[in-house]
Design a protein around this motif. Structure first.
Motif, short mmCIF file in Angstrom:
data_model
loop_
_atom_site.label_atom_id
_atom_site.label_comp_id
_atom_site.label_asym_id
_atom_site.label_seq_id
_atom_site.Cartn_x
_atom_site.Cartn_y
_atom_site.Cartn_z
N GLN A 1 57.65 53.93 36.80
CA GLN A 1 58.81 53.98 35.93
C GLN A 1 60.11 53.78 36.70
O GLN A 1 61.07 53.21 36.17
CB GLN A 1 58.85 55.31 35.17
N SER A 2 60.17 54.24 37.94
CA SER A 2 61.39 54.11 38.73
C SER A 2 61.70 52.65 39.05
O SER A 2 62.84 52.30 39.35
CB SER A 2 61.26 54.91 40.03
N SER A 3 60.69 51.78 38.99
CA SER A 3 60.91 50.37 39.28
C SER A 3 61.31 49.55 38.05
O SER A 3 61.58 48.36 38.16
CB SER A 3 59.63 49.76 39.89
N ILE A 4 61.32 50.20 36.87
CA ILE A 4 61.67 49.51 35.63
C ILE A 4 63.16 49.71 35.35
O ILE A 4 63.66 50.83 35.43
CB ILE A 4 60.83 50.06 34.45
N LYS A 5 63.85 48.64 35.03
CA LYS A 5 65.27 48.72 34.76
C LYS A 5 65.55 49.56 33.52
O LYS A 5 64.77 49.57 32.56
CB LYS A 5 65.85 47.31 34.57
N GLU A 6 66.68 50.25 33.56
CA GLU A 6 67.04 51.17 32.48
C GLU A 6 67.18 50.44 31.13
O GLU A 6 66.85 51.02 30.09
CB GLU A 6 68.36 51.87 32.83
N ASN A 7 67.64 49.22 31.15
CA ASN A 7 67.84 48.51 29.89
C ASN A 7 66.54 48.04 29.25
O ASN A 7 66.53 47.48 28.16
CB ASN A 7 68.78 47.31 30.08
N TYR A 8 65.41 48.26 29.93
CA TYR A 8 64.10 47.94 29.37
C TYR A 8 63.41 49.18 28.79
O TYR A 8 62.42 49.05 28.06
CB TYR A 8 63.18 47.33 30.43
N PHE B 1 53.36 52.61 28.74
CA PHE B 1 53.74 54.02 28.89
C PHE B 1 54.96 54.23 29.78
O PHE B 1 55.85 55.02 29.44
CB PHE B 1 52.53 54.81 29.42
N PRO B 2 55.07 53.58 30.94
CA PRO B 2 56.24 53.81 31.81
C PRO B 2 57.56 53.32 31.22
O PRO B 2 58.63 53.65 31.74
CB PRO B 2 55.91 53.03 33.09
N PHE B 3 57.50 52.52 30.16
CA PHE B 3 58.72 51.99 29.54
C PHE B 3 59.36 52.98 28.57
O PHE B 3 60.35 52.66 27.92
CB PHE B 3 58.42 50.69 28.79
N ILE B 4 58.80 54.18 28.46
CA ILE B 4 59.27 55.17 27.50
C ILE B 4 60.02 56.28 28.23
O ILE B 4 59.53 56.83 29.21
CB ILE B 4 58.09 55.76 26.70
N ARG B 5 61.20 56.60 27.73
CA ARG B 5 62.03 57.63 28.34
C ARG B 5 61.50 59.02 27.98
O ARG B 5 61.02 59.25 26.87
CB ARG B 5 63.47 57.48 27.86
N SER B 6 61.58 59.96 28.91
CA SER B 6 61.16 61.35 28.71
C SER B 6 59.73 61.42 28.20
O SER B 6 59.44 61.89 27.09
CB SER B 6 62.10 62.06 27.72
N THR B 7 58.80 60.95 29.02
CA THR B 7 57.40 60.85 28.61
C THR B 7 56.78 62.21 28.28
O THR B 7 55.82 62.28 27.52
CB THR B 7 56.57 60.18 29.72
N ASP B 8 57.32 63.29 28.84
CA ASP B 8 56.75 64.61 28.57
C ASP B 8 57.17 65.15 27.21
O ASP B 8 56.66 66.18 26.77
CB ASP B 8 57.18 65.59 29.67
#
Length: 368
Positions: free
Chosen positions: A3-10, A207-214
């Motif tokens: 997730q850290s490697s995915i840009k915020e705008n995605y 899954f990693p493209f979703i904010r606040s996965t918990d």
């Protein structure tokens, strides 16, 4: 961490998981696959559909346990459990799974179009139109796919409302006696119902493209619940309209049911239903192709702009090989078995291996 490697705008809000999960589980199988559930469980088919919905909640729970803390995709999960080489190889095999799922769905929908609306249009022409639309949407990125999923859920909700009208002409006695089939028949029907829910497996990839996965697990469960209730409702509506003998001889029961619906401004509602279902089916199809491109990018570092045409080209020629009813049915049955193996075999097994690995890691960390 992926997730850290995915840009915020995605990255999208967790709320949209509801639309993604629901949109990917409601597709062409709603029109084409429910008959297989009816053949085994008869008028108790709606019970099997609910059973499958309950089981899917356990599957979603397993997926979140494996992919959360920290957020990762199935590619990283495979590499954690099996090592980098074997894990990457298993991840590449998933491309075949998504490819076959999309192939079966597109061919089934084209068959519906040719039977009901465009009998003189050739398969390759309809396929080419499909692939152009899919290429345009997938090229837009994950957020565009999320927007399509949002509108698909709205469209499916409106289309499902139409199935209430035939209930007024249905016979409630067709549903009785309730639970008149053996447990074995209900379990077989539940296994057949797994084909209705195919498509949500792309959660493994996005899954990693979703904010606040918990915090967004509840939205995934709401999506599964909404799908299960819709399927159960449409099954009850269909079962009330057809006698058991007639239902077994009907290829597309939901379309036959919609034929009786008439409005002052439109008579052939089944045409609108079929064309509207194209919007409903798009998210599942597009996410299957997007998942293929994502896997290739993560493992082989191939850009989606290159991998997407390379996937769509063989897809086009593969689809043309299924030219008659026997081949189409064989493809549907093969993909249904593949999906059942994925749901009842692969995910539970990978969860057990992940659980064992976690226990071993905790043991060694506690002994340091």
């Amino acid at each position: 961490m992926v997730q850290s490697s995915i840009k915020e705008n995605y990255i999208i809000s967790g709320f949209f998981v509801f639309f993604l999960v629901h949109a990917t589980t409601v597709g062409v199988s709603t029109i084409c696959s429910q008959i297989f559930v009816y053949k085994t469980a008869g008028h108790d088919a709606w019970i099997s559909i609910l059973f499958m919905g309950v089981y899917l909640h356990f599957i979603v729970w397993m997926m979140y346990k494996m992919l959360n803390n920290p957020a990762k995709d199935v590619i990283e999960l495979h590499q954690m459990i099996f090592g980098k080489i074997l894990g990457s190889a298993i991840s590449l095999l998933m491309i075949g799974y998504f490819f076959m799922s999309a192939l079966s769905a597109v061919r089934a929908y084209i068959d519906v179009l040719q039977v009901w609306i465009f009998p003189t249009v050739s398969t390759w022409e309809l396929c080419l139109i499909f692939l152009c639309i899919i290429y345009y949407i997938v090229s837009g990125g994950f957020r565009v796919l999320t927007g399509i999923a949002f509108f698909a859920v709205l469209a499916s909700s409106l289309l499902f409302i139409l199935t209430y009208i035939p209930m007024k002409y249905g016979n409630l006695h067709y549903l009785f006696p309730i639970w008149n089939h053996s447990t074995s028949d209900l379990l077989k029907s539940t296994l057949a119902a797994s084909n209705l829910y195919m498509g949500f497996e792309s959660l493994f990839i996005f899954f990693p493209f979703i904010r606040s996965t918990d915090k967004h697990a509840k939205w995934a469960h709401f999506g599964v619940l909404f799908t299960s209730l819709q399927y159960a409702f449409i099954s009850i509506s269909t079962l009330m309209y057809f006698s058991q003998g007639l239902l077994e001889q009907t290829l597309y029961p939901i379309l036959v049911v919609t034929k009786i619906i008439q409005f002052p401004f439109a008579e052939r509602i089944e045409f609108l239903f079929i064309l509207g279902w194209f919007i409903v089916s798009l998210p599942s199809l597009c996410l299957s192709f997007w998942s293929c491109t994502r896997i290739l990018k993560r493992i082989l570092n191939v850009k989606p702009g290159i991998s997407l045409p390379l996937i769509l080209l063989p897809f086009f020629f593969a689809l043309l090989q299924f030219s008659d009813r026997i081949k189409i049915d064989a493809l549907s049955k093969f993909v249904a078995k593949l999906g059942a193996c994925f749901l009842f075999g692969y995910i539970p097994v990978i969860f057990i291996l992940f659980f064992i690995r976690s226990k071993i890691l905790r043991f060694f960390q506690s002994t340091r």
